[in-house]
Write a protein that holds these residues in place. Structure first.
Motif: not given
Length: 729
Positions: A557-560, A563-564, A594, A596
């Motif tokens: 749940e913390y990956k995005q 990455v942001e 991811y 980018h």
């Protein structure tokens, strides 16, 4: 103990063997004649000459190997080589000659790493066995004669002095009167088990003109490299040519050894000397040293004229297995700089730099390992270097930051981000070649190392070791406990996977559970709001978050959000390299994985400080040690970008389920206009035109590939040549 592989170990008599002595005797010349009247089909010789040797038979040097054999931990293993001498033998009388240099075995000048007092250190010695058609004809023993020659000084980190007036004409041929030469003496073996060297030898890999700059007797080779100069000179006997080497010039145009001569504490740094014998044109190059340089300063004392100077590039003679050409000139230049840096830093072992240190730093080797495997075929060399690292391991499991080590580097210069090469390099070899030899050979050493880390951990967090080294602002460097614990987790995961490969279910479970415990502790201590990682100080969060994502420590749940954060931070700082050598691998890879990849490219093509392309504008031809370019300009530790090119632009991916190169997943990221990448017979040739991605993929014989296109379509391909296209999303 030789176990019948070699002859007796012999040395020159009356050789200084004082522990810690800086005395350097003349390089000893050994010779022995033998008769062989029978017809023969094949001859071979096995030799270990320490530190380095040159072998002659009937007046000819055998082969083109230089700086042979490769270094080892001589107390545990001693490398020997077996050479085909069939074409050098003749019926009747034959003459064998051997010259010995000091090399790594007899370090005879002082430096800060204490090799002068290395526990293996002794005078140069060798053991040899010569066989013809399977029958032993000659061995090294006390019947050999020993003389002195023209090499009056040689030291690995200093140079070589050669007095041509002391040459001994004809000593490697028959009818030479050696009656005045004393007999060799029997001497204790080095202590280690003799093992045949399987890695490729060091050779002269290229010859380049050195052009006079017109100032201060300086010559420019136009390329930073490892090697030495070859001079053509003419003059009177006793005239002397002094050669000094460096990679930079002063603003006035003189040679500058700035940031290079700081660790060698005795003798002349990177200096060769040649004294002429007179009587005509003389050509000379050193044998038992090498230097890191782009520029050569050649000064003459006495009556002599330099006719020509050439740069001789020296290194381990790897086969090349990869090439990549991209539509962006900066990327091609950086790729060339990386290949040169890698080759300059593999002269028998992986090193940090070819001039200042020549040390086998474990962190540099780990970070550049996959770049090496995409471009060259270093697996056998990696295996032998890992043996040095394992041989040097303490009973506690602790590792040194350099291999080989004479005792230095255990309590500073190591730590998980460096030591992890013991596990990551075998993993890289396995993925690229399918060979599990390194995993099997060093499995017990890996377990000892993980046990050591467990003993050093506090609630599964480790606080020792070097961190994100060479950050552009040391005050903003990621805290070491984050990067060290990240690698500790990676090591536990890898060891669990290795246990699975080797069929050891109890170890697989044990280290899998350890990895989960480390992951839980890592997140409990370092996970901040919105997916960021750090200690709460705000320092080093860019590298810290990259570390967590790279090692797959971030909960789903913390990956995005994580990455942001990386992407937003990269844009905010205009892709300035806000990281050191660890972040230089984490950040570009994570951004590409991811979605980018275009942001990752901007770090590479950034011409402002700090950025990879900044080095291009400084006129560098290899990679730097730090972003300013003020220290070494020939380091490989920022060199993972080449592996990034092959992985994300060429698209070549390896899979744990199908290790090796017989099957690859090919998934290029079309963030530039075109790319042609070759790797072990695969060719990924693609371009983007008018919003359409077109790829021609060649799959070599006996291989298969899974091609993943940018639009999500997937093709399973046998060997052959294919074209596929799609509209870009």
């Amino acid at each position: 103990m030789n176990n019948g592989i070699l002859g007796k170990w012999i040395a020159a008599p009356e050789t200084d063997r004082g522990f810690g002595s800086e005395r350097c005797d003349s390089a000893p010349h050994f010779r022995r004649e033998f008769e062989y009247e029978e017809k023969f089909e094949h001859g071979r010789v096995s030799i270990s000459g320490l530190g380095f040797y040159e072998l002659y038979l009937n007046g000819r040097k055998v082969g083109d190997r230089v700086l042979d054999p490769a270094v080892s931990d001589y107390l545990k293993h001693v490398r020997f080589v077996t050479l085909d001498i069939t074409d050098y033998l003749r019926p009747g009388r034959n003459t064998v000659g051997v010259i010995l240099g000091n090399g790594w075995y007899n370090p005879n000048t002082a430096e800060v790493w204490n090799f002068l007092t290395a526990p293996w250190r002794d005078c140069p010695k060798f053991a040899l066995k010569l066989e013809i058609d399977g029958r032993t004809v000659l061995e090294s023993d006390e019947t050999w004669r020993v003389g002195k020659g023209p090499i009056v000084f040689n030291a690995l980190r200093n140079g070589e002095f050669y007095d041509a007036r002391l040459e001994v004409p004809g000593w490697t041929g028959d009818r030479f009167d050696d009656s005045a030469w004393p007999h060799a003496v029997r001497i204790a073996p080095p202590g280690g088990e003799p093992v045949e060297q399987k890695q490729p030898p060091c050779r002269v890999l290229g010859t380049f003109p050195a052009v006079p700059t017109g100032k201060f007797d300086v010559y420019d080779t136009k390329q930073n490299m490892a090697g030495w100069a070859r001079i053509t000179v003419e003059g009177e006997a006793g005239a002397e040519v002094t050669l000094r080497y460096a990679e930079r010039l002063t603003p006035e145009g003189d040679l500058s050894a700035e940031s290079q001569d700081v660790f060698v504490k005795s003798g002349e740094f990177q200096t060769d000397r040649y004294i002429l014998k007179g009587g005509g044109v003389e050509i000379w190059e050193p044998r038992f040293t090498y230097h890191g340089f782009q520029f050569i300063k050649a000064t003459v004392s006495g009556s002599a004229a330099i006719r020509k100077i050439e740069a001789r590039m020296v290194g381990t003679a790897f086969d090349s297995v990869g090439r990549i050409t991209m539509s962006e000139p900066d990327l091609n230049r950086l790729q060339a700089m990386t290949r040169w840096a890698y080759r300059s830093n593999y002269v028998g072992i992986p090193t940090d730099c070819p001039h200042r240190e020549k040390n086998g730093w474990t962190g540099d080797a780990m970070l550049a390992a996959e770049t090496g495997l995409f471009n060259f075929d270093p697996a056998a060399s990696y295996l032998e270097w890992l043996q040095i690292l394992a041989d040097n391991q303490r009973p506690s499991g602790q590792l040194s930051g350099i291999a080989p080590s004479g005792g230095w580097g255990f309590n500073w210069g190591s730590g998980p981000a460096w030591d992890s090469v013991l596990l990551s390099m075998p993993a890289d070899i396995y993925l690229h070649t399918g060979d599990d030899t390194a995993i099997r050979c060093f499995y017990d050493a890996m377990k000892r190392y993980l046990d050591y880390c467990e003993s050093m951990a506090t609630d599964h967090i480790v606080f020792f070791g070097l961190g994100d080294w060479c950050h552009p602002d040391r005050e903003k460097m990621c805290p070491v406990e984050i990067t060290s614990t990240g690698y500790y987790y990676m090591d536990a995961q890898l060891l669990s996977e290795f246990a699975r490969i080797l069929g050891r279910p109890e170890d697989e479970k044990r280290y899998g559970m350890l990895a989960e415990a480390i992951k839980k502790a890592f997140n409990a201590r370092f996970l901040r709001k919105n997916g960021r990682y750090g200690t709460g100080s705000g320092i080093g969060e860019f590298t810290a978050t990259g570390c967590a994502l790279y090692h797959d420590l971030v909960p789903g749940e913390y990956k995005q959000p994580a990455v942001e954060f990386l992407a937003e931070h990269a844009r905010r700082i205009n892709c300035a390299c806000d990281f050191g050598i660890l972040g230089a691998k984490y950040i570009p890879r994570v951004l590409a994985e991811y979605g980018h990849a275009e942001l990752a490219l901007k770090f590479f093509t950034r011409h402002e400080f700090p950025g990879w392309a900044y080095w291009i504008d400084l006129g560098m031809t290899t990679l730097g040690e730090n972003w300013t370019g003020n220290n070494s300009r020939n380091h490989i530790m920022f060199g993972d970008l080449s592996a990034w090119f092959y992985r994300y632009l060429g698209g070549f991916r390896h899979e744990w389920e199908r290790p090796g190169y017989r099957h690859l997943r090919v998934r290029p990221f079309p963030v530039i206009a075109s790319c042609i990448a070759e790797y072990r017979g695969y060719v990924s040739d693609w371009k983007v035109e008018d919003g359409e991605f077109v790829i021609q993929l060649s799959v070599p014989s006996g291989c298969t590939a899974t091609l993943a296109m940018p639009d999500g379509s997937v093709f399973e391909l046998e060997s052959g040549r294919y074209q596929r296209s799609c509209r870009l999303p």
